[in-house]
Scaffold this active site. Structure first.
Site, mmCIF file in Angstrom:
data_model
loop_
_atom_site.group_PDB
_atom_site.id
_atom_site.type_symbol
_atom_site.label_atom_id
_atom_site.label_comp_id
_atom_site.label_asym_id
_atom_site.label_seq_id
_atom_site.Cartn_x
_atom_site.Cartn_y
_atom_site.Cartn_z
ATOM 1 C CD GLU A 182 -6.646 -7.569 1.744
ATOM 2 O OE1 GLU A 182 -6.207 -8.576 2.307
ATOM 3 O OE2 GLU A 182 -6.219 -6.414 1.986
HETATM 4 C C1 TNX Z 1 -3.028 -8.656 2.175
HETATM 5 S S1 TNX Z 1 -1.970 -8.764 -0.468
HETATM 6 C C2 TNX Z 1 -3.057 -7.396 1.609
HETATM 7 C C3 TNX Z 1 -2.455 -6.261 2.322
HETATM 8 C C4 TNX Z 1 -1.857 -6.669 3.636
HETATM 9 C C5 TNX Z 1 -1.187 -8.006 3.490
HETATM 10 C C6 TNX Z 1 -0.476 -8.434 4.735
HETATM 11 C C7 TNX Z 1 -2.914 -7.683 -0.696
HETATM 12 C C8 TNX Z 1 -3.103 -7.373 -2.069
HETATM 13 N N1 TNX Z 1 -3.502 -7.132 0.355
HETATM 14 O O1 TNX Z 1 -3.408 -5.243 2.510
HETATM 15 O O2 TNX Z 1 -0.927 -5.693 4.009
HETATM 16 O O3 TNX Z 1 -2.142 -8.969 3.157
HETATM 17 O O4 TNX Z 1 0.235 -9.610 4.509
#
Ligand code: TNX
Length: 471
Positions: free
Chosen positions: A283
């Site tokens: 992300e």
């Molecule tokens: C996605 S999964 C994220 C996290 C969040 C999560 C909540 C991932 C690699 N990144 O930053 O905590 O969703 O479900």
């Protein structure tokens, strides 16, 4: 249901009668090394018995066949004896975990013959101690529960926008400032290096390897607030206690950023005996795509320079990866990833599909805590899936195993963590350990229900899902 073991063993043949544990019951172990004696002492503790040197009705023995591998075991219970045979100490340890489950909260072990060994090498869980901090005792308790269900990796998500949770000697403000709050504005916290080493040792004695994660180049607000020179504008910012994502980035063009990365990962590598360092990489919406790819390639070299293998979330596959780099696949099928391309170049894959393995999703609309972005995940949804069919182009030969992340945006207490992790994590453990053939929800739910007394005796605040016939 006389014999209910989770994860389901490779083969299990019920016998007749039961071995009844008495105050006089003794446990013997051979050969008696410090490691095997520790395992025998743990079993004796469970049975309320003592370890003796003379042959005893309850025995642990190394010297089992090579085909059991490092983690396999054979367990034979008759009316008069209990015997665990393994090829390596971890196998004895897992035989003992099976005995714990057979006992439940009672004193009778049903007669049985079990031959067992795991399907996947990597059977993991992840704790997000960044969004909400968890003290050392909570982490150790979680390790104990992982071991009971034969999970062998604990991935610690040690940094995020809301908090930095590990002391770094060369960059002290990361922990002292960056660790001083959490989601919702609580007091946060961090592990000293001594505490982290204690967690690593405690986990290792339960055959759980700690995998530390420092998330970058995004999810770094706490680090930028601690050291503004790591950001592109260099401006001081207050700490962040909300739950947004995708707004922070290390300044990928600044040389000081790579000093930071190398110092942090170097200290972590020295504290971590396991071969892996997780660098996040998810992300990174505030990092330009070209910068991101360049950054990941440099970080990959830095991890290697500290003698470790890199793991990252599936976004890292946008960069050219070494075959030794491991990709942790999480994105839902409607989002394109390059996991399959990385696997084709030799990278191994850990599957953590958000729609099945994210322990932070609500069970259903009535669940008081948890998120919903990947949908509701019932106990059945978390169990009824097959890892080799989850990522097109990533089959059995590319899979290292499975892992279930527990993100903690909505988790303010260990009771909340229990509620979301259990019983779903037990299903993930079975997917990681048991042969695909012979697994079915209809049969599993009864074995899961039989875990109730043991879970309650351990004080686990599991979700009493109406899908499960709880004992
Ligand atoms: C996605 S999964 C994220 C996290 C969040 C999560 C909540 C991932 C690699 N990144 O930053 O905590 O969703 O479900």
């Amino acid at each position: 249901m006389p014999v209910a073991v989770v994860p389901k063993p490779v083969s299990l043949t019920p016998g007749t009668g039961a071995f009844v544990v008495r105050a006089s019951t003794r446990v013997s172990v051979s050969p008696a090394t410090p490691e095997t004696t520790r395992i025998a002492a743990a079993l004796a503790g469970v049975l309320g018995a003592r370890v003796g040197s003379a042959p005893a009705p309850v025995s642990l023995e190394l010297g089992g066949p090579v085909r059991l591998g490092d983690e396999g075991y054979e367990l034979t219970v008759t009316r008069s004896s209990v015997q665990v045979v393994a090829h390596a100490p971890a196998g004895l340890f897992y035989g003992v975990q099976t005995i714990r489950q057979l006992l439940g909260a009672g004193r009778r072990l049903p007669a049985v013959r079990i031959r067992d060994r795991p399907r996947f090498a990597w059977r993991g869980a992840m704790l997000d101690v960044a969004r909400h901090f968890r003290p050392v005792r909570d982490v150790k308790r979680f390790v104990d529960l992982l071991a009971l269900y034969k999970l062998n990796r604990l991935h610690l998500h040690l940094s995020d926008d809301q908090g930095w949770r590990i002391a770094i000697a060369t960059w002290p403000r990361l922990a002292t400032h960056g660790g001083s709050t959490e989601v919702g504005g609580g007091k946060g916290g961090y592990y000293t290096q001594r505490q982290y080493a204690d967690i690593v040792r405690y986990a290792a004695s339960r055959y759980v390897e700690i995998v530390p994660e420092i998330d970058m180049p995004g999810h770094v607000h706490a680090a930028l607030s601690s050291y503004p020179k790591l950001s592109c504008d260099g401006k001081p910012t207050p700490l962040y206690t909300g739950i947004d994502i995708g707004f922070s980035s290390l300044c990928v063009g600044k040389p000081v950023v790579y000093d930071f990365v190398s110092d942090v990962l170097g200290e972590l590598a020295r504290l971590t005996p396991g071969p892996f360092i997780h660098v996040g990489g998810d992300e990174a919406a505030a990092t330009k795509p070209a910068d991101y790819v360049q950054f990941i390639r440099r970080v990959q070299e830095i991890v290697a320079s500290h003698g470790k293998r890199m793991i990252g979330w599936d976004e890292i596959a946008r960069a050219r990866l070494h075959p030794s780099t491991v990709v942790q696949h999480w994105n839902p099928p409607d989002r394109p990833t390059r996991t399959a391309q990385a696997a084709a170049r030799g990278s191994k894959v850990i599957v953590s599909p958000a729609r099945h393995a994210y322990l932070d999703m609500k069970y259903d609309a009535s669940t008081p805590i948890g998120l919903t972005w990947a949908g509701y995940t019932s106990v059945r949804d978390a169990y009824a899936w097959e890892p080799t069919r989850e990522v097109p182009g990533v089959g059995a030969s590319a899979l290292l195993g499975v892992e279930a992340p527990l993100w903690s945006e909505t988790i303010g207490s260990i009771a909340d963590a229990d509620y979301l992790a259990f019983p779903r994590l037990i299903g993930i453990a079975e997917i990681g350990w048991s042969p695909a053939r012979g697994r079915s929800w209809a049969e599993y739910r009864a074995r899961l229900g039989a875990q109730g007394p043991l879970l309650r005796s351990l004080g686990v605040n599991y979700y009493r899902s109406p899908e499960v016939p709880w004992k």
